[in-house]
Design a protein around this motif. Sequence first.
Motif, short mmCIF file in Angstrom:
data_model
loop_
_atom_site.label_atom_id
_atom_site.label_comp_id
_atom_site.label_asym_id
_atom_site.label_seq_id
_atom_site.Cartn_x
_atom_site.Cartn_y
_atom_site.Cartn_z
N ALA A 60 0.34 -1.33 0.00
CA ALA A 60 0.12 -0.01 -0.22
C ALA A 60 0.89 1.05 -0.08
O ALA A 60 1.59 0.93 0.42
CB ALA A 60 -0.88 -0.03 1.20
N GLY A 61 0.75 2.05 -0.44
CA GLY A 61 1.54 3.40 -1.41
C GLY A 61 1.39 4.27 0.37
O GLY A 61 2.03 4.64 0.82
N ILE A 119 -9.46 11.10 -5.37
CA ILE A 119 -9.32 8.87 -4.67
C ILE A 119 -10.02 9.19 -6.99
O ILE A 119 -11.10 10.08 -6.57
CB ILE A 119 -10.30 8.17 -4.28
CG1 ILE A 119 -9.86 9.46 -2.90
CG2 ILE A 119 -10.52 6.94 -4.55
CD1 ILE A 119 -10.90 8.49 -1.75
N LYS A 120 -9.57 8.61 -7.47
CA LYS A 120 -9.42 8.93 -8.70
C LYS A 120 -10.43 7.38 -9.78
O LYS A 120 -10.00 6.36 -8.83
CB LYS A 120 -8.63 9.00 -9.81
CG LYS A 120 -8.03 10.30 -9.52
CD LYS A 120 -6.91 10.92 -10.51
CE LYS A 120 -7.14 11.64 -11.19
NZ LYS A 120 -5.77 11.84 -11.86
N GLY A 125 -13.09 -1.09 -14.36
CA GLY A 125 -12.32 -1.14 -13.77
C GLY A 125 -12.38 -0.06 -11.85
O GLY A 125 -12.91 -1.17 -11.68
N MET A 126 -11.37 0.98 -11.40
CA MET A 126 -12.30 1.03 -10.63
C MET A 126 -12.52 1.93 -10.12
O MET A 126 -11.97 3.23 -10.53
CB MET A 126 -10.33 0.51 -10.02
CG MET A 126 -9.68 1.29 -10.77
SD MET A 126 -7.80 0.27 -9.17
CE MET A 126 -6.61 1.34 -10.35
N VAL A 127 -12.96 2.52 -8.72
CA VAL A 127 -13.05 3.88 -8.25
C VAL A 127 -11.92 4.38 -7.25
O VAL A 127 -12.79 4.71 -6.40
CB VAL A 127 -14.37 4.67 -8.04
CG1 VAL A 127 -15.30 4.01 -9.45
CG2 VAL A 127 -14.63 2.78 -7.38
N ALA A 128 -11.10 3.47 -6.67
CA ALA A 128 -10.05 3.23 -5.88
C ALA A 128 -8.45 4.00 -6.12
O ALA A 128 -7.83 3.14 -5.17
CB ALA A 128 -10.07 2.04 -5.03
N THR A 160 0.04 7.75 -2.49
CA THR A 160 -0.82 6.32 -2.58
C THR A 160 -0.42 5.23 -3.78
O THR A 160 0.12 4.26 -3.04
CB THR A 160 -2.18 5.96 -1.80
OG1 THR A 160 -1.83 6.82 -1.00
CG2 THR A 160 -2.08 4.73 -1.02
N HIS A 161 -0.42 5.46 -4.46
CA HIS A 161 -1.16 4.79 -5.80
C HIS A 161 -0.37 4.91 -6.88
O HIS A 161 0.32 4.80 -7.69
CB HIS A 161 -1.91 4.35 -6.34
CG HIS A 161 -2.87 3.20 -5.49
ND1 HIS A 161 -4.40 3.55 -5.36
CD2 HIS A 161 -2.47 2.05 -4.65
CE1 HIS A 161 -5.00 3.07 -4.19
NE2 HIS A 161 -3.36 1.50 -4.09
#
Length: 314
Positions: A65-66, A140-141, A261-264, A270-271
């Motif tokens: 984790a970032g 958060i993208k 996809g993802m919303v995280a 962090t990422h």
Amino acid sequence: MFNLNWKRFGMVAGLSLTLVAAGCGSSEDEGNETTGDSEGGESSSEEVNYGEELNYEITGIEAGAGVVATAETAVEEYENLSGWEVSTSSSGAMATALGEAVENEEPIVVTGWTPHWKFAKYDLKYLEDPKEVFGGEEQIKTMVRQGLEEEKPNAYKILDQFNWEAADMESVMLEITNGTSEQEAAQNWISENQDKVDAWTEGTEEVDGTEVELVYVNWDSEIASTNVIAEVMREQGFDVTITPLDNGPMWESVASGEVTGMVAAWLPGTHGDLYEEHKDSLEDLGANLEGAKIGLVVPEYMDVDSIEDLKPAE
């Protein structure tokens, strides 16, 4: 008379010298006493060595984790964290350890982030970060696989229009933490915030069983957001699967086109490394939440305000 005067003079002189000596002694003693108090204060501060009580461990979440990687960088950057280690576990284990520490009013240092229900439940604070290792605010993208807009335009548009605030996310997170199922908590939020949901689905058409798979890292924040957007898409007729993954596989699955996809995606910190690795193989739909933050978090009752207040291992 002469002898008496000399005797008196001697007594007065002796008394004066005694007073002077006493005065000097008092001044020095006061100085020493002040220093003693100061040293005593330092000694007292040293006695409350949180590092020693914590075995010089920062309670982290998942390895990779970032926020964990950044905490490890902080250990290297801050000289006073010499001998400290970041102990990895999971977000759930971290939250459990934090809750137990708060209940017993014991010291603990955790890798923390906002939004998170722990800030609504406990009296916590971020430690100041003078070296700015953890950076400033994050977003958060939403990230989707390439080609989604052409193949599934309604899914693409809902994900592109998904946007909410920290208070929204934290309310869902806290409800889940208090025992409500993830799906029910998401449905409750949707029923109470139909105006926001309508904005996400605006301009889209209902579908009949179009398959969508969303991935997320198993953090309380991402459990909340992914369940909410999944329920919204189900109401629009999508057949939605949500899959928890570790950070690396989450990014890889979107970039490879295996999932929708993802919303995280927490950026830029962090990422950040994962984004740089995969950014040319996926599509960035922008922020779905502003004002996120990461850092080292402690209970308010701990007498530290900055990372620099922690002491190195002896």
